[in-house]
Design a protein around this motif. Structure first.
Motif, mmCIF file in Angstrom:
data_model
loop_
_atom_site.group_PDB
_atom_site.id
_atom_site.type_symbol
_atom_site.label_atom_id
_atom_site.label_comp_id
_atom_site.label_asym_id
_atom_site.label_seq_id
_atom_site.Cartn_x
_atom_site.Cartn_y
_atom_site.Cartn_z
ATOM 1 N N PRO A 63 26.813 31.766 36.205
ATOM 2 C CA PRO A 63 25.711 31.505 35.028
ATOM 3 C C PRO A 63 24.267 31.584 35.617
ATOM 4 O O PRO A 63 23.394 32.221 34.886
ATOM 5 C CB PRO A 63 25.861 30.082 34.491
ATOM 6 N N VAL A 64 23.990 31.123 36.923
ATOM 7 C CA VAL A 64 22.680 31.154 37.307
ATOM 8 C C VAL A 64 22.365 32.753 37.697
ATOM 9 O O VAL A 64 21.282 33.110 37.288
ATOM 10 C CB VAL A 64 22.502 30.173 38.747
ATOM 11 N N VAL A 69 19.562 38.046 36.049
ATOM 12 C CA VAL A 69 19.905 39.349 35.637
ATOM 13 C C VAL A 69 19.313 39.401 34.280
ATOM 14 O O VAL A 69 18.383 40.605 33.780
ATOM 15 C CB VAL A 69 21.394 39.730 35.567
ATOM 16 N N GLY A 70 19.514 38.829 33.169
ATOM 17 C CA GLY A 70 18.988 38.628 32.117
ATOM 18 C C GLY A 70 17.494 38.698 32.060
ATOM 19 O O GLY A 70 16.673 39.499 31.193
ATOM 20 N N THR A 143 27.969 39.044 29.438
ATOM 21 C CA THR A 143 27.010 39.780 30.604
ATOM 22 C C THR A 143 25.900 39.584 29.836
ATOM 23 O O THR A 143 25.680 39.820 28.930
ATOM 24 C CB THR A 143 27.381 40.941 30.891
ATOM 25 N N ALA A 144 24.761 39.441 30.909
ATOM 26 C CA ALA A 144 23.356 39.446 30.601
ATOM 27 C C ALA A 144 23.123 40.865 29.674
ATOM 28 O O ALA A 144 22.336 40.940 28.744
ATOM 29 C CB ALA A 144 22.584 39.308 31.929
ATOM 30 N N GLY A 170 12.619 31.065 29.673
ATOM 31 C CA GLY A 170 13.934 30.474 30.252
ATOM 32 C C GLY A 170 15.004 30.942 29.740
ATOM 33 O O GLY A 170 15.070 31.270 28.475
ATOM 34 N N LEU A 171 15.898 31.286 30.498
ATOM 35 C CA LEU A 171 17.367 31.783 30.185
ATOM 36 C C LEU A 171 18.496 31.103 30.811
ATOM 37 O O LEU A 171 18.544 30.927 31.780
ATOM 38 C CB LEU A 171 17.323 33.250 30.354
ATOM 39 N N ALA A 172 19.678 30.854 30.154
ATOM 40 C CA ALA A 172 20.896 30.105 30.374
ATOM 41 C C ALA A 172 22.055 30.834 29.810
ATOM 42 O O ALA A 172 21.513 31.000 28.622
ATOM 43 C CB ALA A 172 20.569 28.603 30.382
ATOM 44 N N VAL A 173 23.082 30.652 30.371
ATOM 45 C CA VAL A 173 24.539 30.983 29.845
ATOM 46 C C VAL A 173 25.197 29.521 30.195
ATOM 47 O O VAL A 173 25.327 29.344 31.587
ATOM 48 C CB VAL A 173 25.137 32.097 29.930
#
Length: 196
Positions: A63-64, A69-70, A143-144, A170-173
């Motif tokens: 996830p990080v 990548v995103g 995926t991103a 800020g981006l997270a999965v």
């Protein structure tokens, strides 16, 4: 699945006609968000149809790394459109991570947290600046590249990606193999770089 993208300027920065419409319901003032069903999936307005990418298993996702990548993909896209890249914000990363994990843990898909906190109040609890705010969410994209492509293909989500007033991201999965969509994404935007 894509959620309704949200963005808002600091109070007074936009004319009232450009702000999300709110209505009084009982004693509460609520943000009106239109939702429609398309082919059995809940999608935000405007409607966008994008299928999750296939390939890697859920436990193969870092996830990080996928979030990093995103951010790279979003910044490359912004630069190709003549816009400045967004600074990675620790505060917005924390807000996005908390929301993605909340959606995955509670198997829900909404800008509203499981405790009832709205998106802007939730983001502000991590990111205290009085400035532009926005959020894109998505679920089911592994995926991103898949989620960023889906956001680009949705006019309203794309508007958040390309809003010139945004300076930070800020981006997270979060992944929950037992949840309906397995992969839950939150991308939070702000008009102020972190000061600390």
């Amino acid at each position: 699945m894509l959620g309704q993208p949200l963005s808002r300027a600091a109070r007074g920065a936009l004319p009232a006609t450009m702000m999300p419409r709110s209505e009084n319901v009982g004693a509460r003032n609520v943000l009106v968000i239109e939702r429609r069903r398309l082919l059995g999936g809940l999608l935000g307005v405007p409607l966008a149809l994008a299928w999750p990418s296939l390939g890697r298993a859920a436990d193969e996702i870092d996830p990080v790394a996928e979030a990093a990548v995103g951010v790279e993909l979003i910044n490359a896209y912004r630069q190709a459109q003549g816009l400045a890249p967004l600074a990675r914000s620790r505060r917005l990363d924390e807000a996005a991570r908390a929301h993605a994990e909340d959606m995955a843990r509670h198997d829900r898909f909404s800008h509203t947290s499981s405790d009832g906190t709205g998106a802007f109040d939730r983001i502000r609890s991590f990111y205290p600046y009085e400035t532009w705010l926005g959020e894109n969410i998505g679920a089911g994209f592994r995926t991103a590249g898949a989620i960023v492509g889906a956001w680009q293909g949705s006019p309203a989500h794309n508007d958040n990606l390309l809003l010139a007033e945004f300076q930070a991201i800020g981006l997270a999965v979060a992944v929950n193999k037992a949840a309906t969509f397995c992969w839950y994404w939150a991308c939070d935007f702000g008009g102020q770089r972190d000061l600390d």
